[in-house]
Design an enzyme around this catalytic site. Sequence first.
Site, PDB file in Angstrom:
ATOM      1  N   SER A   1      35.946  44.485  45.671  1.00 49.82           N
ATOM      2  CA  SER A   1      36.145  45.189  46.614  1.00 49.82           C
ATOM      3  C   SER A   1      37.526  46.526  46.143  1.00 49.82           C
ATOM      4  CB  SER A   1      37.328  45.075  47.342  1.00 49.82           C
ATOM      5  OG  SER A   1      38.086  43.685  47.168  1.00 49.82           O
TER       6      SER A   1
ATOM      7  N   SER B   1      36.869  40.178  43.410  1.00 56.95           N
ATOM      8  CA  SER B   1      36.955  41.911  43.457  1.00 56.95           C
ATOM      9  C   SER B   1      37.913  42.093  42.382  1.00 56.95           C
ATOM     10  CB  SER B   1      37.505  42.190  44.873  1.00 56.95           C
ATOM     11  OG  SER B   1      36.688  42.014  45.450  1.00 56.95           O
TER      12      SER B   1
ATOM     13  N   LYS C   1      46.256  48.264  45.064  1.00 56.28           N
ATOM     14  CA  LYS C   1      44.990  48.220  45.894  1.00 56.28           C
ATOM     15  C   LYS C   1      46.086  48.810  47.711  1.00 56.28           C
ATOM     16  CE  LYS C   1      40.928  45.123  47.220  1.00 56.28           C
ATOM     17  NZ  LYS C   1      40.193  44.298  46.771  1.00 56.28           N
TER      18      LYS C   1
END
Length: 474
Positions: free
Chosen positions: A150, A174, A75
């Site tokens: 996210s 997330s 990420k």
Amino acid sequence: MIEPDALAPEVSLTDLTATEALSLMDGERLDPEVLWREAESRADESSEFNALTFRLAREASDIRGPLRGIPVVVKGNIDVRGVPTTAGTPGLIENIATSDAPVVRRLRDAGARPVAVTVMHELALGATSNNAMDGAPRNPWNPSMISGGSSGGTAAAVALGIAPIGIGTDTGGSVRVPAALCGIYGFRPTIGRYPGTGIFSLSPTRDTAGPMARSIDDILLADRVLASRRRRNTRSADASPSDIVVGVSTSHLADLDPDVGERFERTVELIVGAGFRVIDVNVGEIVTAASEIAVDIVWGEAETSLSDYLSSRSGPQPRAVFSSVTSPDVKALLDASLGSVSAEHYEKVVRTFMRLRENFGRAMDDAAADVVLFPTTPVVAPPIGDDDTLVLNGRAQPTFATIIRHSDLGGTIGLPGISVPVGPGSRSGLPVGAEFTAPSGADDKLLDIVSRIAPVIAVETRPSALPTAVSRPR
């Protein structure tokens, strides 16, 4: 599980889980260099899904360890040396990482090869990953839908087969939310199980890295590497199903999308049919109390946490980063929330957090439940662009609050949780996830139990079987 011997030659390398690939490498039937080239090809083929921000060059290395040669994606708020850690925001585009975050270092030391950095919701402050700077990562099951947030780009990349393992971060869901919406597994550990430095984090009390994968075996493998230790034997592997008690959270069953309700009901039926004990557990008061302190924890820590992250980097000041935000939903959230929590109120919130975490463990003890189960999200993936509101059962509902309505409990009071893919809904054809959670610190027990239950309930979808899959010559 499909045995590696059954994979060749009819199954693409893209379909391999990390565990399967490692087994083939053990038998000298797969070269890690071939696996790397396959990851690069798959990234090219999947570019329309917009899962990646930066592609990484192959580095010469002595490939050893438990993840030898396995591609991974990371990420965009986790430091990967040599590329910007942007956290999806323009104010950090020059934030070039000079070293790996410890979680990435542990992966490399175990032989894994980072292949790409992924798209995320700006500053990790959202549940859709629709990002004004990088665009929206598209759902691998239907590209007009979100992949969740996210950590949406990581979930999409794993589901698409760019890499069998991905690393995201989880505040209020997330990791677990995008895993559910993309039809894969996502594990949020207890805070402190994995190192948290080298990660852009607005809330150290709530934020943690977590792995995503297409098989439960790969989650267990990634956890062993990221935790840098052997998991304790909790003896659940030796227990009969009737010795394991699954508590279904009744407070998480209201106002579900019909597809979610249908798949969750079927999941519970399968668990019962396999001989596990299932009871009802009511943690509604804890859920409500946790929702009342969730955002205050974040905004009581955000500026200090970002200052700590930037202090050794000669980077911009936090307010400069915040002022450059371009996603409308994130900008509105910052405008409304920065500076809203006093030090005195934050201290009160932390005391409440600690009390609720203890209350959850006590509630499970009182119910004699080993794990608690509920739908990871109350909805399937909504369309890209529904950033403010989505439609649930014919009514407009706030997108962010609705998507994280279930997962935010664990993120707020620090519980480990794992989302298991339980198949697509019959109406939408989109994935549904079921989350198992446990008291803080009970990660090993949770993973052991889920590894027993997953073969009964999980629907593990190979990239070549996705509705959007396009075949290509081997």
